[in-house]
Design a protein around this motif. Structure first.
Motif, PDB file in Angstrom:
ATOM      1  N   GLN A 138      18.718  17.337  52.178  1.00 39.59           N
ATOM      2  CA  GLN A 138      17.827  17.955  53.171  1.00 39.59           C
ATOM      3  C   GLN A 138      16.376  17.626  52.823  1.00 39.59           C
ATOM      4  N   ALA A 139      16.012  17.756  51.553  1.00 38.52           N
ATOM      5  CA  ALA A 139      14.630  17.460  51.160  1.00 38.52           C
ATOM      6  C   ALA A 139      14.309  15.984  51.382  1.00 38.52           C
ATOM      7  N   LEU A 140      15.258  15.105  51.059  1.00 32.13           N
ATOM      8  CA  LEU A 140      14.986  13.676  51.232  1.00 32.13           C
ATOM      9  C   LEU A 140      14.786  13.319  52.705  1.00 32.13           C
ATOM     10  N   LEU A 141      15.574  13.921  53.577  1.00 31.88           N
ATOM     11  CA  LEU A 141      15.375  13.608  54.998  1.00 31.88           C
ATOM     12  C   LEU A 141      14.077  14.227  55.498  1.00 31.88           C
ATOM     13  N   ASP A 142      13.669  15.333  54.914  1.00 35.21           N
ATOM     14  CA  ASP A 142      12.368  15.902  55.269  1.00 35.21           C
ATOM     15  C   ASP A 142      11.244  14.970  54.804  1.00 35.21           C
ATOM     16  N   LEU A 143      11.359  14.466  53.581  1.00 39.52           N
ATOM     17  CA  LEU A 143      10.339  13.551  53.054  1.00 39.52           C
ATOM     18  C   LEU A 143      10.292  12.264  53.876  1.00 39.52           C
ATOM     19  N   MET A 144      11.456  11.786  54.267  1.00 37.68           N
ATOM     20  CA  MET A 144      11.539  10.588  55.113  1.00 37.68           C
ATOM     21  C   MET A 144      10.793  10.810  56.432  1.00 37.68           C
ATOM     22  N   ILE A 258       2.351  18.459  61.964  1.00 32.51           N
ATOM     23  CA  ILE A 258       3.719  18.538  62.487  1.00 32.51           C
ATOM     24  C   ILE A 258       4.401  19.814  61.998  1.00 32.51           C
ATOM     25  N   ILE A 259       5.437  20.206  62.760  1.00 36.18           N
ATOM     26  CA  ILE A 259       6.215  21.402  62.437  1.00 36.18           C
ATOM     27  C   ILE A 259       7.640  20.986  62.116  1.00 36.18           C
ATOM     28  N   MET A 260       8.170  21.497  61.001  1.00 35.56           N
ATOM     29  CA  MET A 260       9.525  21.138  60.565  1.00 35.56           C
ATOM     30  C   MET A 260      10.370  22.409  60.401  1.00 35.56           C
ATOM     31  N   HIS A 261      11.676  22.210  60.480  1.00 33.99           N
ATOM     32  CA  HIS A 261      12.629  23.312  60.267  1.00 33.99           C
ATOM     33  C   HIS A 261      13.957  22.666  59.884  1.00 33.99           C
ATOM     34  N   ILE A 283      11.783  18.515  64.589  1.00 27.76           N
ATOM     35  CA  ILE A 283      13.083  19.036  64.142  1.00 27.76           C
ATOM     36  C   ILE A 283      14.221  18.061  64.443  1.00 27.76           C
ATOM     37  N   LEU A 284      14.189  17.467  65.628  1.00 24.65           N
ATOM     38  CA  LEU A 284      15.274  16.549  65.970  1.00 24.65           C
ATOM     39  C   LEU A 284      15.151  15.213  65.251  1.00 24.65           C
ATOM     40  N   GLU A 285      13.925  14.808  64.943  1.00 20.09           N
ATOM     41  CA  GLU A 285      13.767  13.615  64.102  1.00 20.09           C
ATOM     42  C   GLU A 285      14.395  13.855  62.730  1.00 20.09           C
ATOM     43  N   GLN A 286      14.250  15.090  62.229  1.00 18.53           N
ATOM     44  CA  GLN A 286      14.866  15.410  60.940  1.00 18.53           C
ATOM     45  C   GLN A 286      16.380  15.190  61.004  1.00 18.53           C
ATOM     46  N   VAL A 287      16.999  15.671  62.074  1.00 26.59           N
ATOM     47  CA  VAL A 287      18.450  15.524  62.199  1.00 26.59           C
ATOM     48  C   VAL A 287      18.845  14.054  62.300  1.00 26.59           C
ATOM     49  N   LYS A 288      18.107  13.331  63.130  1.00 23.81           N
ATOM     50  CA  LYS A 288      18.403  11.904  63.313  1.00 23.81           C
ATOM     51  C   LYS A 288      18.246  11.161  61.981  1.00 23.81           C
ATOM     52  N   ASN A 289      17.144  11.419  61.301  1.00 18.43           N
ATOM     53  CA  ASN A 289      16.937  10.793  59.997  1.00 18.43           C
ATOM     54  C   ASN A 289      18.027  11.188  59.004  1.00 18.43           C
TER      55      ASN A 289
ATOM     56  N   LEU C  90      22.743  25.351  72.498  1.00 18.79           N
ATOM     57  CA  LEU C  90      21.629  24.435  72.728  1.00 18.79           C
ATOM     58  C   LEU C  90      21.225  23.720  71.443  1.00 18.79           C
ATOM     59  N   ASP C  91      21.126  24.462  70.362  1.00 17.63           N
ATOM     60  CA  ASP C  91      20.807  23.824  69.090  1.00 17.63           C
ATOM     61  C   ASP C  91      21.891  22.829  68.697  1.00 17.63           C
ATOM     62  N   THR C  92      23.141  23.238  68.878  1.00 11.36           N
ATOM     63  CA  THR C  92      24.240  22.322  68.582  1.00 11.36           C
ATOM     64  C   THR C  92      24.089  21.046  69.381  1.00 11.36           C
ATOM     65  N   ALA C  93      23.781  21.224  70.657  1.00 10.83           N
ATOM     66  CA  ALA C  93      23.641  20.068  71.537  1.00 10.83           C
ATOM     67  C   ALA C  93      22.579  19.108  71.024  1.00 10.83           C
ATOM     68  N   ARG C  94      21.445  19.661  70.654  1.00  5.45           N
ATOM     69  CA  ARG C  94      20.347  18.786  70.227  1.00  5.45           C
ATOM     70  C   ARG C  94      20.676  18.063  68.942  1.00  5.45           C
ATOM     71  N   ASN C  95      21.404  18.745  68.077  1.00  2.00           N
ATOM     72  CA  ASN C  95      21.788  18.103  66.837  1.00  2.00           C
ATOM     73  C   ASN C  95      22.773  16.976  67.077  1.00  2.00           C
ATOM     74  N   ILE C  96      23.723  17.229  67.966  1.00  2.00           N
ATOM     75  CA  ILE C  96      24.682  16.178  68.299  1.00  2.00           C
ATOM     76  C   ILE C  96      23.937  14.966  68.821  1.00  2.00           C
ATOM     77  N   GLU C  97      22.992  15.225  69.707  1.00  2.00           N
ATOM     78  CA  GLU C  97      22.198  14.153  70.288  1.00  2.00           C
ATOM     79  C   GLU C  97      21.501  13.341  69.198  1.00  2.00           C
TER      80      GLU C  97
END
Lengths: 307, 307, 307
Positions: A138-144, A258-261, A283-289, C90-97
């Motif tokens: 989680q921290a590494l993807l946040d740093l990324m 920027i805001i992260m979660h 937040i969604l960039e974090q998930v994608k990364n 909704l959060d699940t959806a965005r994460n899947i995306e």
């Protein structure tokens, strides 16, 4: 540089170690953009995801990362586990070892569980969260994600808001940000700040409204609603009033901040819905990364070859 | 020799049947030692693991075995099952059949469940434990492990200690060991020995200290702690005192003897930790052999071709 | 004709849309009859099955369908989900995306959940049942099965028996059968027929014995035993007496008529065991067709190419 067998935490990584993960993860982002986003790097390797705490998103993220690398993935979570029968983690470890799994992604409620496992098996172990200790990927993807936005960590000001006492995400991020040279501060109610915080070398604030305008990165932690009963915790309403990322507060932030979660968010508590969905939110960039970063972690620890 | 469609138990197997599984499993151990431990034997076949009782290790073992053979694997366990909705095993069986699965690995609490399923579907069925009846792949991997150590079963003396009344592992091993010509004895409190034991042709002992020195293989069964309430069961302390594999007892064993346990162990009850980890213990060899043995079982029943 | 991104329900499909799914599903039945029943159509695509209600058979069916198309499949069900932690759909959806999954198969207790998800992510969404709303793949496989038996829907008389008020299967089938030109009637206790039924254009009967002989297709719905407490529901005994498919009733049916049931059956309640297993029953053909039909659905929505 060759990595350690296991990835247990960020605490013992230096800037070079971290950059190696982040650089490779950036490369894998390009793989993920291809029409067929799969590389054969880990063909024939077997990765076991072993989750003794439920976490849809983290387990799916690791599972997809492993499949993108052509590894075989076996997913197990607590509800189907003989842990119920009183099996110890040690026995589990030995059995995993004997089955010749190449790597284990472990989530466990006990701090130290991943290290314990890693010391006892030849397979590499990736800590996917061990109690209140660390959550390194989680921290590494946040740093990324931060590096993508700011290019560098020098002179970067990062504020972490929330239940620092119980947050493995906060701990891992503090270690990583400091290793990379950022200035790190925390802001929380006094009851949620651990005594040993001074030793971590972070600035401590209690009043969010006085400091939020000073930071480039503002990271809200997830409030664990189940801790409300402990008495250490303010009410949800009080928490939102004092520490929630509301539209009004966010308007005071720096222009390029920027805001992260780490997700999943409690919308309307630590972060308001319109803030979570705003332009500042990554937040969604974090998930994608996260998928690309976990590909990098699995690749490096599995000893994958670049083709 | 062509095998029966299903593997329900060891009771109806002869020495040749058993040796066929063991010989092939020894070959698959070599496959597992390769850098890419995968063979294409079952490409295009679909194996369903259907577990109505939780068992991390057995389900993972079968799942990995199937993947090593390039089969597609679909894992299901009770918690995600429409069994909750009152669906009968018969309906489940028919649906599996209609979906054209090639093989089913079934664990179920009812003795006879695997046979019931096998008689109603064309897919082959492997019994992964049906109540107190049989657990044939556990016995086969035990036999495989014994054969690796002693080469032959002639004049071999095997002692099984524990709750014989409720142990499918004991039953399957007794059948297999007798088919291969070993001498089999059991040792347990009188309340845990079934009345029909005489018919099985095994020697019965009640005092472990008087006999342990006579055996080449000593197999401790797992104590089911949940049976303590039944009144048939001694206290955990009493059990350990009389039947536990302690360091003192093990020192009396023959020089080349081995200690087995089907796992997961209750450390400090039926086996002491330092005994489980001692040189005599082959517990982890059992687990390692388990993957190879299950590859052999799946290969043979799926009609795999040697390439 | 190019399909919509998602398959949410049958309500908005016309005869051509439906036939496209059914024609392709018939082709895939031939694939499933091959020795290696796998096509490479969706290699590199990742399909997530996300089940917030347990359903062994539907999740296995989709999972096998996806694997037959060479897709990577990630299965998740509620028991291992962070939904427990209060995460919103909704959060699940965005994460899947963000994780770049190509398609999601969703089962959820809330009517509209699939549409909600589909509107918020780029990945295609297949509704695998959303509360009492729709279950389109069940209806399509039913239509596929009917077409195999009768060739056409013109002048075809279909009777649906059971809890119409709460049945997504009934709703989806009514829409589909009407789009294809069949005559549709329902038969149920008045308390289980929704007020809006008139608007659906189906005939309504209350006495099964007076009408069963008029129909080519008789479809019994599954009785939800848990609804008994509501007071709207007759006793199980009364239900079977008035609406159960007993041997006596079935003997009055047309010579070439067929009996359908979406499964799992409550044997001895809405359908007697010997009827479920009789020549008129096509229940297992429905299940078999289900895999082929779901292959067709996944193929079309994933934009698969015919080779």
């Amino acid at each position: 540089m060759s990595p350690k067998k296991d990835l247990i935490g960020i605490e013992n990584l230096n800037a070079d170690n971290i950059s190696q993960y982040l650089d490779l993860a950036d490369n894998f982002l390009e793989v993920l953009a291809r029409p067929i986003p799969i590389v054969p790097s880990l063909r024939g390797k077997t990765i076991l995801t072993l989750f003794f705490e439920a976490s849809t998103r983290t387990q799916i993220s690791f599972s997809i990362a492993a499949k993108r690398l052509s590894a075989d993935v076996v997913n197990f979570s607590q509800s189907t586990s003989s842990v119920k029968k009183g099996e110890t983690l040690l026995d589990t470890a030995r059995n995993i070892e004997a089955m010749k799994v190449d790597g284990v992604v472990l989530r466990h409620s006990a701090p130290g569980a991943a290290q314990f496992l890693g010391q006892r098996i030849d397979a590499f172990v990736i800590n996917a969260g061990d109690g209140t200790h660390e959550h390194p990927t989680q921290a590494l993807l946040d740093l990324m994600t931060i590096r993508q936005h700011f290019g560098s960590f020098k002179k970067l000001n990062v504020l972490i808001i929330g239940d620092i006492s119980h947050s493995r995400v906060a701990r891992s991020n503090i270690f990583g940000l400091q290793a990379l040279g950022a200035r790190v501060a925390i802001c929380a109610p006094p009851t949620l700040i651990p005594l040993e915080i001074k030793g971590l070398g972070v600035e401590v604030y209690y009043n969010l409204d006085e400091v939020i305008q000073d930071f480039d990165v503002v990271m809200a932690l997830r409030i664990q609603l189940e801790r409300q009963q402990s008495g250490l915790f303010p009410s949800v309403r009080e928490y939102r009033t004092l520490y929630g990322l509301t539209k009004e507060r966010v308007q005071k932030m720096k222009r390029k901040s920027i805001i992260m979660h780490p997700g999943p968010t409690n919308r309307g508590i630590e972060i308001d819905p319109d803030v979570a969905d705003s332009e500042k939110s990554v937040i969604l960039e974090q998930v994608k990364n996260g998928v690309a970063l976990r590909m990098a972690v699995l690749f490096i620890h599995a000893g994958g070859k670049i083709e």
